[in-house]
Design a protein around this motif. Structure first.
Motif, PDB file in Angstrom:
ATOM      1  N   ASP A  22       0.825  -1.204   0.000  1.00  0.00           N
ATOM      2  CA  ASP A  22       0.000   0.000   0.000  1.00  0.00           C
ATOM      3  C   ASP A  22       0.865   1.262   0.000  1.00  0.00           C
ATOM      4  OD1 ASP A  22      -2.250  -1.625   0.034  1.00  0.00           O
ATOM      5  OD2 ASP A  22      -2.595  -1.390   2.201  1.00  0.00           O
ATOM      6  N   GLY A  23       1.900   1.266   0.827  1.00  0.00           N
ATOM      7  CA  GLY A  23       2.804   2.420   0.881  1.00  0.00           C
ATOM      8  C   GLY A  23       3.571   2.607  -0.410  1.00  0.00           C
ATOM      9  N   ALA A  24       4.021   1.504  -0.987  1.00  0.00           N
ATOM     10  CA  ALA A  24       4.762   1.584  -2.256  1.00  0.00           C
ATOM     11  C   ALA A  24       3.851   2.089  -3.365  1.00  0.00           C
ATOM     12  CB  ALA A  24       5.333   0.215  -2.611  1.00  0.00           C
ATOM     13  N   ARG A  25       2.627   1.594  -3.411  1.00  0.00           N
ATOM     14  CA  ARG A  25       1.667   2.034  -4.434  1.00  0.00           C
ATOM     15  C   ARG A  25       1.436   3.542  -4.317  1.00  0.00           C
ATOM     16  NH1 ARG A  25      -2.068  -1.284  -3.132  1.00  0.00           N
ATOM     17  NH2 ARG A  25      -1.152  -3.005  -4.274  1.00  0.00           N
ATOM     18  N   ALA A  26       1.276   4.028  -3.110  1.00  0.00           N
ATOM     19  CA  ALA A  26       1.072   5.461  -2.892  1.00  0.00           C
ATOM     20  C   ALA A  26       2.304   6.259  -3.326  1.00  0.00           C
ATOM     21  CB  ALA A  26       0.750   5.734  -1.428  1.00  0.00           C
ATOM     22  N   ALA A  27       3.485   5.760  -2.977  1.00  0.00           N
ATOM     23  CA  ALA A  27       4.720   6.468  -3.328  1.00  0.00           C
ATOM     24  C   ALA A  27       4.955   6.468  -4.834  1.00  0.00           C
ATOM     25  CB  ALA A  27       5.914   5.827  -2.607  1.00  0.00           C
ATOM     26  N   TYR A  33       9.308   6.958 -10.439  1.00  0.00           N
ATOM     27  CA  TYR A  33       9.887   5.692  -9.977  1.00  0.00           C
ATOM     28  C   TYR A  33      11.241   5.912  -9.304  1.00  0.00           C
ATOM     29  CZ  TYR A  33      12.171   1.133 -10.177  1.00  0.00           C
ATOM     30  OH  TYR A  33      12.855  -0.013  -9.857  1.00  0.00           O
ATOM     31  N   HIS A  34      12.083   6.739  -9.905  1.00  0.00           N
ATOM     32  CA  HIS A  34      13.435   6.927  -9.382  1.00  0.00           C
ATOM     33  C   HIS A  34      13.465   7.805  -8.130  1.00  0.00           C
ATOM     34  CE1 HIS A  34      14.949   4.729 -12.768  1.00  0.00           C
ATOM     35  NE2 HIS A  34      14.198   5.478 -13.549  1.00  0.00           N
ATOM     36  N   GLU A  35      12.446   8.657  -7.965  1.00  0.00           N
ATOM     37  CA  GLU A  35      12.370   9.496  -6.770  1.00  0.00           C
ATOM     38  C   GLU A  35      11.863   8.701  -5.558  1.00  0.00           C
ATOM     39  OE1 GLU A  35       9.748  12.577  -7.989  1.00  0.00           O
ATOM     40  OE2 GLU A  35      11.282  13.663  -9.089  1.00  0.00           O
ATOM     41  N   ALA A  36      11.043   7.702  -5.811  1.00  0.00           N
ATOM     42  CA  ALA A  36      10.454   6.904  -4.730  1.00  0.00           C
ATOM     43  C   ALA A  36      11.466   5.851  -4.293  1.00  0.00           C
ATOM     44  CB  ALA A  36       9.159   6.245  -5.203  1.00  0.00           C
ATOM     45  N   THR A  37      12.287   6.199  -3.330  1.00  0.00           N
ATOM     46  CA  THR A  37      13.317   5.276  -2.851  1.00  0.00           C
ATOM     47  C   THR A  37      12.722   4.331  -1.802  1.00  0.00           C
ATOM     48  OG1 THR A  37      13.996   6.754  -1.064  1.00  0.00           O
ATOM     49  CG2 THR A  37      15.106   7.039  -3.196  1.00  0.00           C
ATOM     50  N   ILE A  38      13.398   3.232  -1.581  1.00  0.00           N
ATOM     51  CA  ILE A  38      12.982   2.282  -0.536  1.00  0.00           C
ATOM     52  C   ILE A  38      12.955   2.996   0.817  1.00  0.00           C
ATOM     53  CG2 ILE A  38      13.628   0.182   0.718  1.00  0.00           C
ATOM     54  CD1 ILE A  38      12.463  -0.437  -2.000  1.00  0.00           C
ATOM     55  N   ARG A  39      13.947   3.825   1.067  1.00  0.00           N
ATOM     56  CA  ARG A  39      14.021   4.573   2.330  1.00  0.00           C
ATOM     57  C   ARG A  39      12.802   5.495   2.464  1.00  0.00           C
ATOM     58  NH1 ARG A  39      18.993   5.945   5.175  1.00  0.00           N
ATOM     59  NH2 ARG A  39      19.805   4.716   3.474  1.00  0.00           N
ATOM     60  N   GLU A  40      12.422   6.165   1.360  1.00  0.00           N
ATOM     61  CA  GLU A  40      11.265   7.067   1.359  1.00  0.00           C
ATOM     62  C   GLU A  40       9.969   6.290   1.601  1.00  0.00           C
ATOM     63  OE1 GLU A  40       9.910  10.784   1.474  1.00  0.00           O
ATOM     64  OE2 GLU A  40      11.997  10.364   0.990  1.00  0.00           O
ATOM     65  N   ILE A  41       9.844   5.143   0.970  1.00  0.00           N
ATOM     66  CA  ILE A  41       8.655   4.304   1.159  1.00  0.00           C
ATOM     67  C   ILE A  41       8.576   3.829   2.601  1.00  0.00           C
ATOM     68  CG2 ILE A  41       7.555   2.117   0.500  1.00  0.00           C
ATOM     69  CD1 ILE A  41       8.835   2.587  -2.337  1.00  0.00           C
ATOM     70  N   ALA A  42       9.693   3.361   3.138  1.00  0.00           N
ATOM     71  CA  ALA A  42       9.733   2.879   4.525  1.00  0.00           C
ATOM     72  C   ALA A  42       9.362   3.998   5.492  1.00  0.00           C
ATOM     73  CB  ALA A  42      11.119   2.326   4.846  1.00  0.00           C
ATOM     74  N   ARG A  43       9.911   5.177   5.275  1.00  0.00           N
ATOM     75  CA  ARG A  43       9.615   6.321   6.143  1.00  0.00           C
ATOM     76  C   ARG A  43       8.115   6.640   6.086  1.00  0.00           C
ATOM     77  NH1 ARG A  43      12.966  10.686   4.178  1.00  0.00           N
ATOM     78  NH2 ARG A  43      14.614   9.388   5.013  1.00  0.00           N
ATOM     79  N   ALA A  58      14.186  -6.620  -4.251  1.00  0.00           N
ATOM     80  CA  ALA A  58      14.678  -5.387  -4.864  1.00  0.00           C
ATOM     81  C   ALA A  58      13.510  -4.437  -5.107  1.00  0.00           C
ATOM     82  CB  ALA A  58      15.377  -5.698  -6.188  1.00  0.00           C
ATOM     83  N   LYS A  59      13.834  -3.204  -5.350  1.00  0.00           N
ATOM     84  CA  LYS A  59      12.823  -2.189  -5.624  1.00  0.00           C
ATOM     85  C   LYS A  59      11.984  -2.570  -6.851  1.00  0.00           C
ATOM     86  CE  LYS A  59      12.623   2.737  -6.764  1.00  0.00           C
ATOM     87  NZ  LYS A  59      13.431   3.940  -6.949  1.00  0.00           N
ATOM     88  N   GLU A  60      12.628  -3.175  -7.848  1.00  0.00           N
ATOM     89  CA  GLU A  60      11.911  -3.595  -9.058  1.00  0.00           C
ATOM     90  C   GLU A  60      10.825  -4.623  -8.724  1.00  0.00           C
ATOM     91  OE1 GLU A  60      15.261  -3.607  -8.745  1.00  0.00           O
ATOM     92  OE2 GLU A  60      15.831  -1.969 -10.083  1.00  0.00           O
ATOM     93  N   ASP A  61      11.138  -5.546  -7.813  1.00  0.00           N
ATOM     94  CA  ASP A  61      10.155  -6.554  -7.383  1.00  0.00           C
ATOM     95  C   ASP A  61       8.985  -5.894  -6.645  1.00  0.00           C
ATOM     96  OD1 ASP A  61      11.834  -8.557  -8.388  1.00  0.00           O
ATOM     97  OD2 ASP A  61      12.899  -8.715  -6.475  1.00  0.00           O
ATOM     98  N   LEU A  62       9.316  -4.931  -5.794  1.00  0.00           N
ATOM     99  CA  LEU A  62       8.283  -4.200  -5.065  1.00  0.00           C
ATOM    100  C   LEU A  62       7.377  -3.439  -6.034  1.00  0.00           C
ATOM    101  CD1 LEU A  62       6.928  -3.102  -2.532  1.00  0.00           C
ATOM    102  CD2 LEU A  62       8.788  -1.430  -2.346  1.00  0.00           C
ATOM    103  N   ALA A  66       3.437  -4.036  -6.421  1.00  0.00           N
ATOM    104  CA  ALA A  66       2.537  -2.941  -6.051  1.00  0.00           C
ATOM    105  C   ALA A  66       1.747  -2.402  -7.234  1.00  0.00           C
ATOM    106  CB  ALA A  66       3.339  -1.807  -5.403  1.00  0.00           C
ATOM    107  N   MET A  67       2.402  -2.302  -8.393  1.00  0.00           N
ATOM    108  CA  MET A  67       1.772  -1.635  -9.537  1.00  0.00           C
ATOM    109  C   MET A  67       1.261  -2.605 -10.598  1.00  0.00           C
ATOM    110  SD  MET A  67       2.105   1.336  -8.326  1.00  0.00           S
ATOM    111  CE  MET A  67       1.619   2.461  -9.597  1.00  0.00           C
ATOM    112  N   GLY A  68       1.707  -3.844 -10.542  1.00  0.00           N
ATOM    113  CA  GLY A  68       1.225  -4.833 -11.498  1.00  0.00           C
ATOM    114  C   GLY A  68       1.902  -4.793 -12.850  1.00  0.00           C
ATOM    115  N   VAL A  69       2.922  -3.970 -12.985  1.00  0.00           N
ATOM    116  CA  VAL A  69       3.687  -3.876 -14.235  1.00  0.00           C
ATOM    117  C   VAL A  69       5.166  -3.822 -13.885  1.00  0.00           C
ATOM    118  CG1 VAL A  69       1.863  -2.689 -15.542  1.00  0.00           C
ATOM    119  CG2 VAL A  69       3.534  -1.347 -14.267  1.00  0.00           C
ATOM    120  N   PRO A  70       6.026  -4.209 -14.827  1.00  0.00           N
ATOM    121  CA  PRO A  70       7.464  -4.130 -14.548  1.00  0.00           C
ATOM    122  C   PRO A  70       7.915  -2.690 -14.318  1.00  0.00           C
ATOM    123  CG  PRO A  70       7.027  -5.444 -16.513  1.00  0.00           C
ATOM    124  CD  PRO A  70       5.731  -4.805 -16.120  1.00  0.00           C
TER     125      PRO A  70
END
Length: 155
Positions: A22-27, A33-43, A58-62, A66-70
């Motif tokens: 849910d957080g990744a989808r929102a981010a 894509y490149h601005e939404a870092t794992i650290r930013e999503i976690a925060r 990896a971020k690509e897997d997330l 989350a988005m249903g596309v590569p």
């Protein structure tokens, strides 16, 4: 025989995974894509980066989960896409707002390029009236030269 209850840890892990998705989808929706870092999503969801990496390698897997596309491939087109999309939307909005003047101009050009006798003129006007009953087009009245123009010639 009674069914086994799910283990509390499995339930917590599934809830954490859903929270990460849910957080990744929102981010990914709010940011590039490149601005939404794992650290930013976690925060944003109040978890550690380790909680995310324990669910996704990896971020690509997330992104895929989350988005249903590569995940988008980094390159000049991917980086330019938001700007190109905004420009395209502005063009489409401009066309939508200004389509009637464009249509009117096209009709005027067609009319100017087509020599029409009285009967052809009447057919042309009738076709326009049928296409656009709210904006009737009137045949311009033929005008004789004004007396001022004739006066200028007599001098």
């Amino acid at each position: 025989m009674m069914a086994k209850k799910p283990h509390a840890r499995k339930i917590q892990k599934a809830q954490t995974r859903q929270k990460v998705l849910d957080g990744a989808r929102a981010a990914f929706t709010a940011m590039d894509y490149h601005e939404a870092t794992i650290r930013e999503i976690a925060r944003g969801i109040g978890l550690s980066t380790g909680s995310i990496y324990s669910n996704f390698e990896a971020k690509e897997d997330l992104f895929l989960a989350a988005m249903g596309v590569p995940a988008p491939v980094d390159g000049p087109i991917t980086r330019a896409a938001p700007m190109l999309l905004a420009s395209l939307k502005a063009c489409i909005d401009g066309l939508a707002r200004n389509s009637q003047p464009w249509i009117d101009a096209q009709r005027a050009i067609e009319l100017a390029e087509t020599p029409l006798d009285g009967e052809a003129w009447a057919r042309h006007l009738e076709a326009i009236r049928r296409a656009e009953p709210h904006n009737p087009v009137e045949q311009p009245a033929a005008s004789a030269p004004s007396s001022d123009a004739a006066g200028d010639l007599s001098r």
